[in-house]
Each structure stands twice: as structure tokens, then as C-alpha cells.
Design a protein around this motif. Structure first.
Motif, PDB file in Angstrom:
ATOM      1  N   PHE A  23       0.832  -1.200   0.000  1.00  0.00           N
ATOM      2  CA  PHE A  23       0.000   0.000   0.000  1.00  0.00           C
ATOM      3  C   PHE A  23       0.872   1.258   0.000  1.00  0.00           C
ATOM      4  N   LEU A  66      -5.345   6.585  -0.423  1.00  0.00           N
ATOM      5  CA  LEU A  66      -4.658   5.292  -0.299  1.00  0.00           C
ATOM      6  C   LEU A  66      -4.721   4.573  -1.641  1.00  0.00           C
ATOM      7  N   ARG A  67      -3.608   3.956  -2.037  1.00  0.00           N
ATOM      8  CA  ARG A  67      -3.568   3.269  -3.327  1.00  0.00           C
ATOM      9  C   ARG A  67      -2.860   1.925  -3.187  1.00  0.00           C
ATOM     10  N   LYS A  68      -3.264   1.029  -4.092  1.00  0.00           N
ATOM     11  CA  LYS A  68      -2.541  -0.229  -4.255  1.00  0.00           C
ATOM     12  C   LYS A  68      -2.736  -0.644  -5.704  1.00  0.00           C
ATOM     13  N   VAL A 112      -4.886  -5.442  -6.051  1.00  0.00           N
ATOM     14  CA  VAL A 112      -5.382  -5.961  -4.768  1.00  0.00           C
ATOM     15  C   VAL A 112      -5.473  -7.474  -4.784  1.00  0.00           C
ATOM     16  N   ASP A 171      -6.798  -8.593   1.016  1.00  0.00           N
ATOM     17  CA  ASP A 171      -6.928  -7.167   1.343  1.00  0.00           C
ATOM     18  C   ASP A 171      -8.343  -6.807   1.771  1.00  0.00           C
ATOM     19  N   TYR A 230     -10.985   0.029   6.070  1.00  0.00           N
ATOM     20  CA  TYR A 230      -9.863   0.955   6.046  1.00  0.00           C
ATOM     21  C   TYR A 230     -10.313   2.299   6.607  1.00  0.00           C
TER      22      TYR A 230
END
Lengths: 115, 112
Positions: free
Chosen positions: B63, B76-78, B81, B85, B89
Motif C-alpha cells: 500500500f 490510499l492506493r494499491k 489488490v 486485502d 480501512y
């Protein structure tokens, strides 16, 4: 090492009863926080201790709520004459720093149900 | 008083999809920013934090989050996924005064 622990994990109280919720922070952590989390919402700040000093209690919803940390480690949140609106999860968190930049370690919470 | 807004209440993605969760805060001064995650049946735990320096911060499990001061945002980024996950959050802001203010959380469901 051990994390933050809270007891009891679940508490059912009849309206009007007094309850006491305990928090054991991570050893050596200076700061300790109490939050209230209602269903579907984020944690809401209640109070903050730095060692044994209660530096901020602005989030306590009424004078029925009282918190202490007499020796700078274990803390107790007491709710007198519980009401149905007190039903929530009560979270305790601790951190080693005092600046607010270190992030907090949370316990599992105590789920309080007032009937 | 400070406040935090998370615009997405529930996000559903398929595995390998990219993730971005929005977080905006209101406070005019210096802030510390956090993302916390709560996996099913577990405690809230710190995912990543920003307090100074590089506005792009990296956390655990791939993340990352970017602090954009002009937009009062900390998204927030990913990139990809995984089913693991799936969690709730929470974005939080702290102003060096002890207490943190949390958003209401975003529930992420990742379909395998």
C-alpha cells in the motif's frame, strides 16, 4: 511482545448499572487513548493520557464517563448509570511517543451492550 | 475542529484490480496523517503514516498514500489488490495534540 489488551471483551449491562472497562497498554508506552466506536462509524476520541496525566478529556460525552490511569500504565474507563446510547465498542490505544506522529496501537475493544 | 471524510463507504473489486480510496481532511495547520486497517476479526492496525518529508509514503503489503496539501487529501492506493486485502480501512488525522480524528471507514471487498 504482548499488544494492547482490554477486558472484558464483551459486557452486557442493564440500564442504570455502572461498568468499568480495563486497558493494559504496551509496556513502556507513554500515551494512552480511549475511543468509542458506534456501529458503522469510525472511532471517536474520548480521552488521552500522557503517563498518569489526563491531558485531554474533551471527548467524554457526559459526566457519567470517567477515566483514570493512576500509575501511568493500566487505565480504566468507568461509565456510571449506563444508558442505551452508551452501547458501542470501546477501544483503547497506546503509543510510545507524545507528539502524535508515531501512530497508535489498538486493543481488541470491549463491546458494551446496555439493555 | 478537524474532520475527516472518506467518500467511499463500500468498494468491491476483483483480484488484481487497482485500488484508490479517498480521504480528505479539514484542518489548516500541520497534520500527521494515517491509514489504519481492520481485517475481519482483528484489531485496528497501522497501515502507513505521513508526518513530514516525501509526500508519497509506502506502507505494509504494497500500500502507498500520497499527501496533497493543496487538496487536503491523503488517498490510499494499491496497484493490484488481493483477496486478503478484504478489510475495513480508516483514514485518520492528528495535529500533534494527542487525539486523532478518524473517518467513518471504507469497507473493501475483494472478489477472488
Amino acid at each position: 511482545g504482548a499488544g494492547v489488551s482490554q477486558s472484558p471483551r464483551y459486557k452486557v449491562a442493564k440500564r442504570g448499572q455502572d461498568v468499568a472497562l480495563r486497558c493494559d497498554p504496551i509496556s513502556g508506552h507513554v500515551s494512552l487513548f480511549w475511543y468509542q466506536q458506534a456501529l458503522g462509524q469510525g472511532p471517536e476520541f474520548l480521552t488521552y493520557f500522557q503517563n498518569e496525566a489526563q491531558l485531554d478529556k474533551s471527548g467524554l460525552p457526559s459526566d457519567r464517563f470517567f477515566a483514570e490511569r493512576p500509575e501511568g500504565s493500566v487505565s480504566t474507563l468507568k461509565i456510571q448509570r449506563t444508558q442505551q446510547e452508551d452501547s458501542a465498542v470501546y477501544l483503547c490505544a497506546s503509543s510510545w511517543g507524545t507528539s502524535g506522529a508515531t501512530g497508535q496501537y489498538f486493543g481488541p475493544g470491549t463491546r458494551l451492550t446496555v439493555t | 475542529a478537524q474532520s475527516v471524510s472518506q467518500h467511499n463507504h463500500h468498494v468491491i473489486l476483483s483480484e488484481a484490480a487497482s485500488l484508490e480510496l479517498g480521504c480528505n481532511y479539514s484542518y489548516g495547520g500541520t497534520v500527521n496523517l494515517f491509514w489504519y486497517v481492520q481485517y475481519p476479526g482483528q484489531h485496528l492496525q497501522l497501515l502507513l503514516k505521513y508526518f513530514s518529508g516525501d509526500p508519497l509514503v509506502k506502507g505494509i503489503k504494497g500500500f502507498e498514500a500520497e499527501f496533497i496539501k493543496s487538496k487536503f487529501s491523503f488517498n490510499l492506493r494499491k496497484p493490484s489488490v488481493q483477496w486478503s486485502d478484504t478489510a475495513e480501512y480508516f483514514c485518520a488525522v492528528n495535529t500533534n495534540a494527542g487525539k486523532s480524528t478518524f473517518g467513518d471507514g471504507t469497507t473493501l471487498t475483494v472478489k477472488p
